[in-house]
Design a protein around this motif. Structure first.
Motif, PDB file in Angstrom:
ATOM      1  N   UNK A 202       0.767  -1.218  -0.095  1.00 25.04           N
ATOM      2  CA  UNK A 202       0.003  -0.196  -0.063  1.00 25.04           C
ATOM      3  C   UNK A 202       0.816   1.192  -0.115  1.00 25.04           C
ATOM      4  N   UNK A 203       0.396   2.236  -0.595  1.00 26.57           N
ATOM      5  CA  UNK A 203       1.324   3.524  -0.640  1.00 26.57           C
ATOM      6  C   UNK A 203       1.180   4.399   0.384  1.00 26.57           C
ATOM      7  N   UNK A 204       0.378   4.368   1.395  1.00 31.69           N
ATOM      8  CA  UNK A 204       0.211   5.364   2.399  1.00 31.69           C
ATOM      9  C   UNK A 204      -0.455   6.482   1.980  1.00 31.69           C
ATOM     10  N   UNK A 205      -0.435   7.624   2.124  1.00 30.11           N
ATOM     11  CA  UNK A 205      -1.065   8.672   1.726  1.00 30.11           C
ATOM     12  C   UNK A 205       0.080   9.585   0.566  1.00 30.11           C
ATOM     13  N   UNK A 206      -0.750   9.021  -0.644  1.00 33.14           N
ATOM     14  CA  UNK A 206       0.120   9.697  -1.775  1.00 33.14           C
ATOM     15  C   UNK A 206      -0.731  10.818  -2.617  1.00 33.14           C
ATOM     16  N   UNK A 207       0.165  11.766  -3.002  1.00 34.70           N
ATOM     17  CA  UNK A 207      -0.778  12.909  -3.781  1.00 34.70           C
ATOM     18  C   UNK A 207      -0.903  12.422  -5.150  1.00 34.70           C
ATOM     19  N   UNK A 230       1.081  13.471   3.303  1.00 30.66           N
ATOM     20  CA  UNK A 230       1.144  12.926   2.121  1.00 30.66           C
ATOM     21  C   UNK A 230       2.647  12.931   1.500  1.00 30.66           C
ATOM     22  N   UNK A 231       2.807  12.083   0.622  1.00 35.37           N
ATOM     23  CA  UNK A 231       4.287  12.061  -0.098  1.00 35.37           C
ATOM     24  C   UNK A 231       3.854  11.987  -1.465  1.00 35.37           C
ATOM     25  N   UNK A 232       5.077  12.038  -2.251  1.00 33.39           N
ATOM     26  CA  UNK A 232       4.985  12.093  -3.912  1.00 33.39           C
ATOM     27  C   UNK A 232       4.708  10.658  -4.054  1.00 33.39           C
ATOM     28  N   UNK A 233       4.116  10.543  -5.510  1.00 34.06           N
ATOM     29  CA  UNK A 233       3.662   9.349  -6.060  1.00 34.06           C
ATOM     30  C   UNK A 233       5.223   8.384  -6.048  1.00 34.06           C
ATOM     31  N   UNK A 234       6.082   9.053  -6.384  1.00 29.03           N
ATOM     32  CA  UNK A 234       7.335   8.251  -6.396  1.00 29.03           C
ATOM     33  C   UNK A 234       7.522   7.493  -5.189  1.00 29.03           C
ATOM     34  N   UNK A 235       7.305   8.229  -4.112  1.00 26.38           N
ATOM     35  CA  UNK A 235       7.744   7.528  -2.851  1.00 26.38           C
ATOM     36  C   UNK A 235       6.471   6.515  -2.656  1.00 26.38           C
ATOM     37  N   UNK A 236       5.401   7.056  -2.878  1.00 24.55           N
ATOM     38  CA  UNK A 236       4.340   6.057  -2.639  1.00 24.55           C
ATOM     39  C   UNK A 236       4.382   4.731  -3.479  1.00 24.55           C
ATOM     40  N   UNK A 237       5.052   4.720  -4.584  1.00 21.20           N
ATOM     41  CA  UNK A 237       5.085   3.708  -5.362  1.00 21.20           C
ATOM     42  C   UNK A 237       6.364   2.775  -4.771  1.00 21.20           C
ATOM     43  N   UNK A 238       7.092   2.961  -3.826  1.00 19.60           N
ATOM     44  CA  UNK A 238       8.095   2.450  -3.281  1.00 19.60           C
ATOM     45  C   UNK A 238       7.935   0.904  -2.598  1.00 19.60           C
ATOM     46  N   UNK A 239       6.737   1.026  -1.774  1.00 19.50           N
ATOM     47  CA  UNK A 239       6.226  -0.342  -1.376  1.00 19.50           C
ATOM     48  C   UNK A 239       5.867  -1.570  -2.293  1.00 19.50           C
ATOM     49  N   UNK A 240       5.229  -0.830  -3.474  1.00 22.14           N
ATOM     50  CA  UNK A 240       4.941  -1.695  -4.460  1.00 22.14           C
ATOM     51  C   UNK A 240       6.263  -2.293  -5.397  1.00 22.14           C
ATOM     52  N   UNK A 241       7.024  -1.529  -5.309  1.00 21.25           N
ATOM     53  CA  UNK A 241       8.313  -1.666  -6.069  1.00 21.25           C
ATOM     54  C   UNK A 241       9.052  -2.804  -5.150  1.00 21.25           C
TER      55      UNK A 241
END
Length: 318
Positions: A202-207, A230-241
Motif C-alpha cells: 500500500x502507498x500510504x497517503x500519496x498525492x 502525504x508523499x509524492x507518487x514516487x515515494x508512494x510507489x516504493x512499497x509496490x516496487x
C-alpha cells in the motif's frame, strides 16, 4: 541494503517482463518507470491508450502499451489474450489500477464500481495470465491495497454490490480489503508450486489523482494536512516496487510506508487488519469472485485452512 529502501535498491530487471495496470499516471507510472529503468520489459496496461502512449514516451527503456478496461470483463479477456499472444512468460503482474470514493456507479458487467474495478477486474486478469507466470522462477503477483481496508470495511456477502444503501467510503474499504484477502488466498494456493508468489503493498497517503472523489467533508481537512501526511507518487510507489523486486520478500507479505501510522516513509513489512486474515472469508470471497467473473484458476487447488502449508504461507501479525 540498509533501513531506507529506494529505487537504487531494485536489482537489475533485464530479461523480465512486467505488466503494470493503471500505469499512465500516479503510482502506476512511477512503478513502471522504475522497472523500465532497471531493464525490465514493461507493459502499461491502461484504459486510455493515448494517455498510455504519452506516458510511455516519457519513460526510458522497453515500454509498450496494452488497452485494459478493468470495468469490463470483456476488455480484461481481450487484454489477457493480447498479452498471451505477445509474451510466452510474465515475471511480474502488478495489480495497481484503482478507483477511490466514487459516486454510486456500476461497471459494464453491473458490479459496484470500486469492487468491480479494484478487486474483480484484477482477480480475472490474474486468473487469465497466471499460467504464464507459474513456470517462471521468482515471478510475483503484487496487488496494491490501502490503509482504507481498515475503515468501515468488511466483505458484505449479503450486499456485495451495495444495492441497498451505498457508502462510497464503505465500498472502497470493501474493495481494498478484498485485495488483501485475494492476495492471501492466492498465496495459500500458490504455496505448493514453489515458483510464483503473491504479495501486497500500500502507498500510504500519496498525492495522486485517486483522491479526486474524496467526499467534501474530508477534502478541506486533508488539504490543510497534506504537507504533513502525504508523499509524492514516487515515494508512494516504493512499497509496490519493494514487494515486486526485493529478493528477501516472501509470499503473503504486505509492504507499506515505514513512518508513523504508515502514511509516508520508506517501505517496510507491515501488518493488515485482523479481519483480512480470516481464512474462511478469504475462501468464500474467492469462490464468489470466480462465480461473478467466470474466471477460474484450474492450476491451483484450494488448500485446507488447517493444513501446514496454509499455516506456513500466511504472514505473521507483526
Amino acid at each position: 541494503m540498509g533501513e531506507k529502501w529506494t529505487t537504487a535498491s531494485i536489482p537489475g530487471q533485464r530479461g523480465r517482463v512486467a505488466v503494470v495496470t493503471g500505469a499512465n499516471t500516479g503510482l502506476g507510472y512511477e512503478t513502471a518507470k522504475a522497472l523500465a529503468e532497471r531493464g525490465a520489459s514493461v507493459v502499461l496496461a491502461v484504459r486510455d491508450v493515448a494517455k498510455g502512449e504519452r506516458a510511455a514516451a516519457r519513460m526510458t527503456g522497453d515500454v509498450t502499451v496494452q488497452a485494459l478496461d478493468l470495468t469490463s470483463l470483456d476488455s480484461v479477456r481481450t487484454a489477457a489474450a493480447a498479452l498471451r499472444s505477445r509474451f510466452h512468460r510474465i515475471d511480474l503482474l502488478i495489480n495497481n489500477a484503482g478507483v477511490m470514493y466514487t459516486p454510486e456507479q456500476r461497471t459494464r458487467d453491473g458490479f459496484e464500481m470500486q469492487f468491480g474495478t479494484n478487486h474483480l477486474g484484477h482477480f480475472a486478469l490474474t486468473g487469465l495470465l497466471l499460467d504464464l507466470m507459474l513456470p517462471v522462477p521468482g515471478s510475483r503477483v503484487v496487488t496494491v491495497s490501502s490503509t482504507g481496508h481498515r475503515i468501515r470495511a468488511g466483505i458484505h456477502f449479503d450486499d456485495l454490490q451495495w444495492e441497498r444503501s451505498y457508502s462510497r467510503i464503505g465500498a472502497y474499504g470493501q474493495s481494498k480489503l478484498a485485495n488483501l484477502m485475494f492476495t492471501y488466498e492466492l498465496q495459500r494456493r500458490l504455496a505448493t508450486h514453489g515458483t510464483t508468489v503473491a504479495v501486497a503493498a500500500h502507498p500510504g497517503m500519496s498525492s495522486t489523482e485517486l483522491t479526486r472523489n474524496t467526499p467534501a467533508a474530508l477534502r478541506l481537512p486533508i488539504t490543510w494536512l497534506a504537507p504533513l501526511i502525504t508523499q509524492t507518487p514516487a515515494m508512494g510507489a516504493l512499497p509496490t516496487l519493494r514487494a515486486a523486486t526485493d529478493p528477501a520478500v516472501l509470499g503473503g507479505q504486505y509492504y507499506g510506508p515505514g513512518g508513523r501510522y504508515e502514511v509516508k516513509g520508506h517501505p517496510r513489512l507491515v501488518t493488515s487488519s485482523p479481519a483480512s486474515y480470516e481464512v474462511a472469508v478469504q475462501q468464500r470471497l474467492w469462490a464468489v469472485s470466480e462465480d461473478l467473473t467466470g474466471v477460474t484458476f484450474p492450476e491451483l487447488q484450494p488448500i485446507s485452512a488447517g493444513s501446514a502449508v496454509a499455516r506456513c504461507s500466511m504472514p505473521s501479525r507483526r
